[in-house]
Design an enzyme around this catalytic site. Structure first.
Site, mmCIF file in Angstrom:
data_model
loop_
_atom_site.group_PDB
_atom_site.id
_atom_site.type_symbol
_atom_site.label_atom_id
_atom_site.label_comp_id
_atom_site.label_asym_id
_atom_site.label_seq_id
_atom_site.Cartn_x
_atom_site.Cartn_y
_atom_site.Cartn_z
ATOM 1 N N GLY A 21 -7.076 8.950 16.610
ATOM 2 C CA GLY A 21 -7.929 8.919 15.445
ATOM 3 C C GLY A 21 -9.323 8.401 15.651
ATOM 4 O O GLY A 21 -9.852 7.617 14.890
ATOM 5 N N ALA A 22 -10.024 8.758 16.558
ATOM 6 C CA ALA A 22 -11.344 8.328 16.815
ATOM 7 C C ALA A 22 -12.346 8.872 16.657
ATOM 8 O O ALA A 22 -13.468 8.674 17.140
ATOM 9 C CB ALA A 22 -11.331 8.186 18.704
ATOM 10 N N ASN A 23 -12.291 9.970 15.405
ATOM 11 C CA ASN A 23 -13.403 10.558 15.032
ATOM 12 C C ASN A 23 -14.311 9.656 14.082
ATOM 13 O O ASN A 23 -15.275 10.332 13.526
ATOM 14 C CB ASN A 23 -13.382 12.123 14.588
ATOM 15 C CG ASN A 23 -12.179 12.003 13.234
ATOM 16 O OD1 ASN A 23 -11.146 11.569 13.595
ATOM 17 N ND2 ASN A 23 -12.618 12.464 12.325
ATOM 18 N N GLY A 27 -11.434 3.583 14.909
ATOM 19 C CA GLY A 27 -11.329 4.389 16.092
ATOM 20 C C GLY A 27 -12.543 4.900 16.907
ATOM 21 O O GLY A 27 -12.749 4.674 17.995
ATOM 22 N N SER A 141 -1.334 -3.712 10.453
ATOM 23 C CA SER A 141 -2.149 -4.031 8.948
ATOM 24 C C SER A 141 -1.323 -5.204 8.656
ATOM 25 O O SER A 141 -0.210 -5.576 8.753
ATOM 26 C CB SER A 141 -1.854 -2.984 8.184
ATOM 27 O OG SER A 141 -2.419 -3.500 6.906
ATOM 28 N N TYR A 166 3.542 2.768 2.890
ATOM 29 C CA TYR A 166 2.419 2.314 3.709
ATOM 30 C C TYR A 166 2.917 0.914 4.457
ATOM 31 O O TYR A 166 2.783 0.938 5.646
ATOM 32 C CB TYR A 166 1.147 2.227 3.160
ATOM 33 C CG TYR A 166 0.200 1.732 4.029
ATOM 34 C CD1 TYR A 166 -0.799 2.680 5.151
ATOM 35 C CD2 TYR A 166 -0.188 0.192 4.252
ATOM 36 C CE1 TYR A 166 -1.469 2.170 5.986
ATOM 37 C CE2 TYR A 166 -1.403 0.041 4.908
ATOM 38 C CZ TYR A 166 -1.812 0.905 5.858
ATOM 39 O OH TYR A 166 -2.800 0.262 6.689
#
Length: 295
Positions: A21-23, A27, A141, A166
């Site tokens: 999730g680095a975009n 991330g 989280s 979640y």
């Protein structure tokens, strides 16, 4: 550890990091700081065009690879193409989405945030085991404290609550990270499993998944309450790079209610430290994904 910042990241030249999730968000900030300190970074993104656009502004040796954690076939394809990795940062996730399912039919948040990363870690483990000072950092989280695993209804086929689903997925992250540590220690593996959470950081996670009043609350919270993403990412950067990190450790902000601040050691909710629940989740995850974890 006092007031640790990204400036304190040790030189990472010669090391390879996989950041999911680095975009965007945490991330992207993690990938940026690692690259600035000499690391080779494999950035993953569901949308390769968005990934390449994000990577264009980063220094150093950065590669973008397609990975959709909501599709175990995508996870397998990605893992098969990774020849070297020293650190895996399990960062990607979805938050408080409407009811949905993954490609294999799992509840979307549990399937993406936990099962996708469980499968990825299992498939990359043989590569990580050969790495230099290898680590797995699982990003949870503070909301994991509200979670529990409903083993009788993991698909949320009954009543569905975006917030409850979640919290369950983030609770599962902690159970997984701690159980992985137990198994790594028992097997004498060189891989270290550690955990981090960002506190309340302003990212698109609060607005891209939730709808309605939750979405509105996320937008207002990002403007008025949240800390900048550069601060939120410090906890996972510490877990990924600090030389004194030990297996089973958990890092979060040092401010009030662990919502903001600099990294410090924090405690998971007590129920997430139960080895029996963790063992059951591990075995269930192997069965659901069809992927045995070779620890």
């Amino acid at each position: 550890m006092a007031k640790w910042t990204a400036v304190d990241i040790p030189d990472q030249t010669g090391r390879t990091f996989v950041v999911t999730g680095a975009n965007s968000g945490l991330g992207l900030e993690t990938a940026r700081r690692l690259a600035e300190h000499g690391a080779r970074v494999i950035m993953t993104a569901r949308d390769p065009e968005k990934g390449r656009a994000a990577a264009a502004g980063l220094p150093g040796e950065v590669k973008v690879r397609t990975l959709d954690l909501a599709d175990l076939d995508s996870v397998a394809r990605f893992a098969a193409g990774v020849e070297r990795a020293d650190v895996l940062v399990n960062n990607a996730g979805v938050m408080m989405t409407p009811r949905g399912t993954t490609a294999q039919g799992f509840e979307l948040q549990f399937g993406t945030n936990h099962l996708g990363h469980f499968a990825l870690t299992a498939l990359l483990y043989p590569v990580l085991r050969e790495g230099s000072a290898p680590r797995v950092v699982t990003v949870s989280s503070s909301l994991h404290r509200r979670g529990r695993i409903d083993f009788d209804d993991l698909g949320a086929t009954g009543s569905y609550s975006p917030a409850r689903a979640y919290a369950q997925s983030k609770f599962a992250n902690v159970l997984f990270g701690l159980e992985l540590d137990r198994r790594l220690r028992a097997s004498g593996s060189p891989v270290v499993s550690t955990l981090a959470h960002p506190g309340y950081a302003a990212t698109n996670l609060q607005t891209s998944g939730p709808t309605g009043i939750i979405n509105l609350g996320g937008r207002i919270g990002n403007l008025l309450l949240a800390q900048h993403v550069s601060k939120g990412a410090l906890n996972q950067l510490y877990a990924a790079t600090a030389p004194d990190v030990e297996g089973g450790s958990f890092y979060g902000p040092d401010g009030i209610a662990e919502s903001r601040g600099h990294p410090k050691l924090v405690r998971p909710v007590r129920s997430a430290t139960d080895p029996n629940t963790a063992r059951r989740l591990w075995e269930t995850s192997e069965k659901l994904t069809g992927i045995p974890f070779p620890v």
